[in-house]
Design a protein around this motif. Sequence first.
Motif, short mmCIF file in Angstrom:
data_model
loop_
_atom_site.label_atom_id
_atom_site.label_comp_id
_atom_site.label_asym_id
_atom_site.label_seq_id
_atom_site.Cartn_x
_atom_site.Cartn_y
_atom_site.Cartn_z
N LEU A 86 -3.98 44.72 89.64
CA LEU A 86 -3.85 43.59 88.72
C LEU A 86 -2.52 42.88 88.85
N GLY A 87 -1.51 43.59 89.30
CA GLY A 87 -0.20 42.97 89.46
C GLY A 87 0.33 42.42 88.15
N ASP A 88 0.93 41.22 88.22
CA ASP A 88 1.57 40.67 87.02
C ASP A 88 0.58 40.01 86.06
N TYR A 89 -0.72 40.06 86.36
CA TYR A 89 -1.70 39.62 85.37
C TYR A 89 -1.77 40.63 84.21
N CYS A 90 -1.37 41.84 84.44
CA CYS A 90 -1.32 42.86 83.39
C CYS A 90 -0.02 42.67 82.61
N TYR A 91 -0.15 42.36 81.32
CA TYR A 91 1.07 42.06 80.56
C TYR A 91 1.47 43.16 79.59
N GLY A 92 0.68 44.20 79.48
CA GLY A 92 1.09 45.27 78.57
C GLY A 92 0.02 46.33 78.40
N GLU A 93 0.44 47.46 77.87
CA GLU A 93 -0.47 48.57 77.60
C GLU A 93 -0.26 49.04 76.17
N ASN A 94 -1.39 49.22 75.49
CA ASN A 94 -1.37 49.66 74.09
C ASN A 94 -0.55 48.74 73.20
N ILE A 95 -0.69 47.43 73.44
CA ILE A 95 -0.07 46.45 72.54
C ILE A 95 -1.17 45.52 72.05
N ALA A 96 -0.88 44.82 70.94
CA ALA A 96 -1.93 44.05 70.27
C ALA A 96 -2.17 42.67 70.88
N GLY A 97 -1.22 42.15 71.65
CA GLY A 97 -1.42 40.82 72.22
C GLY A 97 -0.18 40.30 72.91
N LEU A 98 -0.32 39.12 73.51
CA LEU A 98 0.78 38.51 74.25
C LEU A 98 2.02 38.30 73.40
N GLU A 99 1.83 37.98 72.13
CA GLU A 99 2.98 37.72 71.27
C GLU A 99 3.87 38.95 71.15
N HIS A 100 3.27 40.14 71.17
CA HIS A 100 4.06 41.38 71.10
C HIS A 100 4.87 41.57 72.38
N ALA A 101 4.26 41.27 73.52
CA ALA A 101 4.99 41.36 74.78
C ALA A 101 6.15 40.37 74.80
N VAL A 102 5.92 39.16 74.29
CA VAL A 102 6.95 38.12 74.30
C VAL A 102 8.11 38.50 73.39
N VAL A 103 7.81 38.93 72.17
CA VAL A 103 8.89 39.30 71.24
C VAL A 103 9.71 40.46 71.81
N ALA A 104 9.04 41.44 72.42
CA ALA A 104 9.76 42.58 73.01
C ALA A 104 10.70 42.11 74.13
N LEU A 105 10.21 41.20 74.97
CA LEU A 105 11.05 40.69 76.07
C LEU A 105 12.21 39.86 75.54
N LEU A 106 11.97 39.03 74.53
CA LEU A 106 13.05 38.24 73.93
C LEU A 106 14.13 39.15 73.36
N GLN A 107 13.70 40.23 72.70
CA GLN A 107 14.67 41.18 72.15
C GLN A 107 15.44 41.88 73.26
N GLU A 108 14.72 42.28 74.31
CA GLU A 108 15.36 42.97 75.42
C GLU A 108 16.37 42.09 76.14
N LYS A 109 16.03 40.81 76.31
CA LYS A 109 16.89 39.88 77.05
C LYS A 109 17.90 39.16 76.15
N HIS A 110 17.85 39.44 74.84
CA HIS A 110 18.74 38.79 73.88
C HIS A 110 18.62 37.26 73.96
N ARG A 111 17.38 36.80 73.95
CA ARG A 111 17.09 35.36 73.99
C ARG A 111 16.36 34.96 72.72
N THR A 112 16.39 33.65 72.44
CA THR A 112 15.65 33.10 71.31
C THR A 112 14.69 32.03 71.81
N CYS A 113 13.66 31.75 71.01
CA CYS A 113 12.68 30.73 71.40
C CYS A 113 12.31 29.86 70.21
N ALA A 114 11.67 28.74 70.53
CA ALA A 114 11.18 27.81 69.52
C ALA A 114 9.88 27.20 70.03
N THR A 115 9.18 26.51 69.15
CA THR A 115 7.88 25.93 69.52
C THR A 115 7.78 24.48 69.05
#
Length: 416
Positions: free
Chosen positions: A248-277
């Motif tokens: 699957l390569g990078d099409y796989c975005y996470g394991e045992n998580i509820a959705g893309l938003e959880h992956a994004v928030v975790a990465l933002l926290q890890e990278k010490h970045r902020t986002c807006a919409t």
Amino acid sequence: MNFRAELIAVGTELLLGNIANTDAQFVSEALSSVGVDVLYHTAVGDNVQRLHSVTDIARRRADLIIYIGGLGPTYDDVTKNIVAQAFGRELVFHPEILEEIRHCFDTVFRRPMPECNRQQACLPAGCEVFHNPVGTAPGCCFEEDGVTVMMLPGVPHECRYMVEHQVLPWLRRRSKQVILSRDIRIFGLSEPQVQELLAPLMNDAVNPSLAPYAKTGEVMLRMTAKGESDAACAELMEPMLQEVRRLLGDYCYGENIAGLEHAVVALLQEKHRTCATAESCTGGLIAKRITDVPGASAVFRGGVVSYTNEVKAAVLGVPQALLDTYGAVSEPVAAAMADGARRITGADLAVSVTGVAGPDRDDRGNEVGTVFVGLSTPEGTCVRHLSLGTGRTRVRITAAHHALDMIRRYLAGLDF
């Protein structure tokens, strides 16, 4: 013990389409997580004869029957009486359950308990009681002639509580094996594409098993192993996990998580970045999904729902010339919206969505499903042009997926 299960949802409102049968979906997923094979779903109205009929059918083809609904105090709540009758059991009054029901009325509803609720304290003789601290309808379980019968309330939050705190522990106690599952989340591939990539694994998989589940705009794989312990199950799964990740390569975005938003928030926290919409056709859906994740306040600066051109121009600073020349649903406007959101919020990154969710094309002739998703970063701004087909809800959800996926890919150093 490997149960073969049938779910029987009771309620005329289900057949009329007044409510969706979300309980059956939740219970099925929960049962599959502990290795129970759900063979049949049945929905039946609040009718004595028909409930008798579906019970007779179910007990011939399943050894675990779970009834959902019809345990209330009113005249049309017939499940408990009919099931007890069908399996030759009398109803027995439980004074301790009546006290639990009275307590619920005293502390939650804050009014006297109606006399009709007294019948909820009557359960089939010899059953194991499933207590209900979040409602007034207790559930129960009993075994008769090789068939295990469970009755659960139909109110969704009560049903969920009972499954998680009563049903699943009951099933685990009767299993001689540990069952361990892992959910693998995928975005960017359709279910047929996933099946094509993983066909050899899926076709040959026994223990662990591997099954795809199509979600709106994405795919989930569930890998399930049975063994003597969690460690043994994990050991069984590891080779297949490695192969799935490789394929699957990078099409796989996470394991045992509820959705893309959880992956994004975790990465933002890890990278010490902020986002807006900055959202148009998604109407704040991306911001909602991000802020649904605990801890999002540390990484989410804010969002703008710019549903009109006036707001795009006045709040986000989209040049009027771009709106006049290209229209709101366009690549230049999506880029300007993302840049504007990043500028006014001070976020490190910002995503934008502008498109046509339907039901009709826009005044510039853009077809339903035409969507532009922008990502503004310190290194520059890029835009995805999408054709998402029809279906207003599906277009909005899938557009939000793409916006979150762009953030994920940028933070993970992937092509986006």
